[in-house]
Design an enzyme around this catalytic site. Structure first.
Site, mmCIF file in Angstrom:
data_model
loop_
_atom_site.group_PDB
_atom_site.id
_atom_site.type_symbol
_atom_site.label_atom_id
_atom_site.label_comp_id
_atom_site.label_asym_id
_atom_site.label_seq_id
_atom_site.Cartn_x
_atom_site.Cartn_y
_atom_site.Cartn_z
ATOM 1 N N CYS A 278 -85.485 32.323 -1.400
ATOM 2 C CA CYS A 278 -85.786 33.741 -1.213
ATOM 3 C C CYS A 278 -85.193 34.575 -2.356
ATOM 4 C CB CYS A 278 -85.294 34.180 0.167
ATOM 5 S SG CYS A 278 -86.117 35.656 0.773
ATOM 6 N N HIS B 269 -87.192 29.517 3.988
ATOM 7 C CA HIS B 269 -85.772 29.286 4.262
ATOM 8 C C HIS B 269 -85.536 27.965 5.002
ATOM 9 C CE1 HIS B 269 -84.233 33.326 3.245
ATOM 10 N NE2 HIS B 269 -85.407 33.751 3.664
ATOM 11 N N GLU C 185 -82.757 26.548 5.387
ATOM 12 C CA GLU C 185 -81.460 26.667 6.094
ATOM 13 C C GLU C 185 -81.601 27.368 7.438
ATOM 14 O OE1 GLU C 185 -82.502 28.629 3.789
ATOM 15 O OE2 GLU C 185 -81.729 30.666 4.067
#
Lengths: 83, 227
Positions: free
Chosen positions: B86, B195, B197
């Site tokens: 990002c 993302h 994560e």
């Protein structure tokens, strides 16, 4: 002292979605003669007076390194005597 | 493997990244501030999402000149793994570690949802745990994820298999060729808008991201065990 104005714009080849959105708003207001709108950034700087060619070089460096991303943007600048 | 999670003013996915590598992948990880000047002792660098420096000027344009960045660039030049998600991806392009640029989304809207992706290169140090062509689901949350590069750069990306993730079914931001993530030519710097994560626990919607960090760890093990 100099006053420096820098204009950063999307390159012609890059679609400017914000400019397009502003253009449609202008058309909604009835200003049909507006054919194209491109939106950019404008910077004003006050600069210590030195030799003009040196200042030009410095301004271009700042534009290339920071103010514009030359992958998608181009820039123009004006150097004027401060009033 | 010891990870550095770089924290810029305005980063907001740094904790998610630390959680993913520390609690899920069971590796060492520490925050490293933007004003630090050393990455000595770390084996991998993670650049988080967020809004570094308020996204002023252009996303990532100011973070790119943080005190830590020359060290990140040096770290990458040594061939060590660097990952940006990002805003981290935006910083990597601004820093010149990855080609191209992330423009404002075509819709002009901030898009926040889970998207379907295709792993278009599973032979990288970041994706080796996935199958080639595997479809995965990861969250995105960005207003400037519209990947763009010139034709010559695109041709090069294709030729070297540097396009690692693409959006499937729907392109959420208008990116060129549905590009969601790319890797550098050397194969040690990867940037992507989604993302991984934020997708490490089934309870929270998806665990598609676990294999991403596992790939990094496995490939680090291979490199170190080969001496």
């Amino acid at each position: 002292m100099y006053e420096v104005k820098v204009y950063v714009m999307y390159k012609e080849s890059i679609l400017d979605p914000q400019g397009e959105a502003v253009k449609s708003a202008i058309h909604r207001l009835g200003y049909d003669e507006i054919q194209e709108v491109r939106m950019g950034k404008y910077f004003e700087m006050k600069v210590t007076k030195k030799e003009k060619s040196f200042i030009e070089k410095r301004i271009e460096e700042i534009c290339d390194r920071l103010l514009a991303n030359v992958t998608m943007e181009s820039y123009q600048y004006e150097i004027m005597e401060a009033r | 493997m010891k990870f550095a999670v770089i924290v810029f003013p305005g980063s907001n996915c740094d904790r998610d990244l630390l959680w993913a590598v520390k609690e899920i992948s069971k590796q060492d990880a520490e925050y490293v501030r933007h004003d630090a000047t050393s990455l000595a002792g770390y084996d991998g660098v993670l650049l988080p999402g967020g809004f570094s420096y308020g996204d002023y000027l252009r996303c990532g344009a100011i973070a790119r000149f943080s005190a830590i960045m020359p060290e990140v660039i040096r770290f990458a030049a040594e061939g060590k793994p660097v990952f940006g998600t990002c805003n981290g991806f935006q910083i990597l392009t601004e820093a010149g570690l990855l080609p191209g640029v992330l423009k404002k989304n075509e819709s002009l809207k901030f898009v926040c949802k889970t998207v379907k992706l295709k792993v278009t290169n599973a032979a990288t140090n970041f994706t080796s745990q996935y199958k080639q062509g595997e479809e995965i689901f990861l969250p995105i949350a960005h207003g400037e994820g519209n990947y763009y590069c010139d034709a010559a750069t695109l041709a090069k990306l294709k030729k070297n298999n540097q396009i690692v993730f693409t959006y499937e079914d729907e392109n959420p931001n208008g990116s060129l060729e549905n590009i969601a993530g790319i890797i550098n030519e050397r194969g040690n710097v990867l940037g992507m808008m989604p993302h991984p994560e934020r997708a490490v626990e089934e309870l929270l919607g998806s665990a598609s991201g676990i294999k991403f960090f596992q790939s990094m760890v496995e490939n680090y093990r291979k490199v170190t065990s080969n001496g």
